[in-house]
Enzyme design. Sequence first.
Site, mmCIF file in Angstrom:
data_model
loop_
_atom_site.group_PDB
_atom_site.id
_atom_site.type_symbol
_atom_site.label_atom_id
_atom_site.label_comp_id
_atom_site.label_asym_id
_atom_site.label_seq_id
_atom_site.Cartn_x
_atom_site.Cartn_y
_atom_site.Cartn_z
ATOM 1 N N LYS A 162 -13.735 -1.246 -1.397
ATOM 2 C CA LYS A 162 -12.553 -1.931 -1.922
ATOM 3 C C LYS A 162 -11.518 -0.839 -2.204
ATOM 4 C CE LYS A 162 -16.384 -4.236 -3.756
ATOM 5 N NZ LYS A 162 -16.602 -5.231 -2.786
ATOM 6 N N LYS B 248 -18.392 -2.311 -11.985
ATOM 7 C CA LYS B 248 -19.463 -1.321 -11.889
ATOM 8 C C LYS B 248 -18.978 -0.075 -12.623
ATOM 9 C CE LYS B 248 -19.860 -3.939 -7.998
ATOM 10 N NZ LYS B 248 -18.827 -4.854 -7.477
ATOM 11 N N ASP C 209 -21.652 10.207 -22.315
ATOM 12 C CA ASP C 209 -21.196 11.107 -23.382
ATOM 13 C C ASP C 209 -19.678 11.155 -23.534
ATOM 14 O OD1 ASP C 209 -23.806 11.682 -23.982
ATOM 15 O OD2 ASP C 209 -23.864 13.586 -22.897
ATOM 16 N N ASP D 126 1.180 5.982 1.508
ATOM 17 C CA ASP D 126 2.193 7.042 1.567
ATOM 18 C C ASP D 126 1.732 8.412 1.084
ATOM 19 O OD1 ASP D 126 3.825 5.080 2.521
ATOM 20 O OD2 ASP D 126 5.041 4.887 0.709
#
Length: 487
Positions: free
Chosen positions: A407, A231, A236, A412
């Site tokens: 996702k 995706k 520009d 850390d």
Amino acid sequence: MWFTEYFTSILSGIFTSAYLISVLLIIGVMMLENRSPVKTLSWILVLLLIPFAGVVLYIFFGQNFRKQKIIRRKGLKNHTQIQKLAHAQSINFPKSELSRHEILKAQYGLILLQLNNSNSVVKFGNRVKLLLNGASKFESLKADLLKAKQFIHMQYYILAEDNIGNEMVAILKNKAKEGVEVRVIVDDVGSWDLKSDYFDDLRSYGIEIFTFLKVRFPGFTSKVNYRNHRKIVIIDGEVAYLGGINIADRYIHGSKKLGAWRDTHLKIEGEAVSSLQTIFSIDWYFVSQKELIDSKYYPPVKAIENKVLQISTSGPDSDWPAIMMGFLKLISTAKDYVYIASPYFMPTESILMALKVAAMGGVDVRIVIPDKSDAHITKYSSRSYVKEMINAGVKVYLYQAGFIHSKVIVSDDAVASVGSSNMDFRSFEQNFEVTAFVYDKAFAVEVRESLENDFSNSKIVLPHEWKKRPLSQKAKESFARLFSPLL
């Protein structure tokens, strides 16, 4: 009587033929393709247990085209330039400014890995905005699309012909009428519902639109299993978007079955935009046979903020499962914590072992997956991994406030990844995926806090409660687990 005997003999012949074909395919899977043992055993079971259907499934979904390179990038100017730059960075890393940056120095192994396995060039001077739901993503994206002056490049797995889809397309049509170049790629399976009239209408406005790997006979049998799950939007050459949110109403309004849709996306400004433009250009060349090499697609960009990014890709066109390797490195080198969100959790053996080792070694490992899922077999397959995860000390959460489609992985308070790749075999080995690795403490903290909010909207899986789940659920999990390498 004669008809019954005749019909029986025909059926017997069909089943005998199916078994013979299954045996031949098993020999091919075992001896000729050199697959992973897990995937090999899964296909053998399918071919033996359901020979007729198994043969059909193998023809459509079982063929391995990674070595054949569905997209051949050799000779593409943009790709050649990226290769040279990545090689230079990998050689000069110890002497460059990368080695003087505290987080980058600590993440040297992960950075070098991605330079080598996917030419993922390190990009400086970026601003990154975390978008935590469809409403915020589309509000931001629409505002940037309306500002476009030269070009819009858009690539989605799903472009739905619904309210938000029509609204986005209306903007593209208006920008095309203004003289803005508009190019769109949609995956042919993900956007299966779009009819030829839909494409003709967009093209009448001057919009160039192509489907990725059309699912047509006879090509259906060889390409249906390899989908473009990315995706990406580039505007520009200055602003870009990537993440897990497709263009469909459910990402804003949710669904009756699953409730609210929780997802994560990124808006990126700065040098890293050119990396996404290169990825789009390669895919565009594949679908259109046109190379986007004009300098206007790669305008000079000034440093905006101080965030450092690597944009990593993987798919059947790559030599290595680069995103999986990046996740593996991130998990195995974590010292304090690793938090993960994935709607489909069917990890490879290496990822599974890394998670166990990290948790048993004292790292706080947490994973949030959906309680409700949009696919039963992936739901139960994901749950089949829960017991061994919690036995190793991994904290597993079942999301309660709708459906979590994010996702995301963060470690850390140093590095976070947001992209399109699920934590499963398909994303790691078969789909075309993209993810951003962001090396920045403030951003990592922001991602961590978003996941902590997801944990608070979830139910933690307790060992004594998990043992009490119905036998029927355990059976479904065990059955679905057999197919996890194939899903």
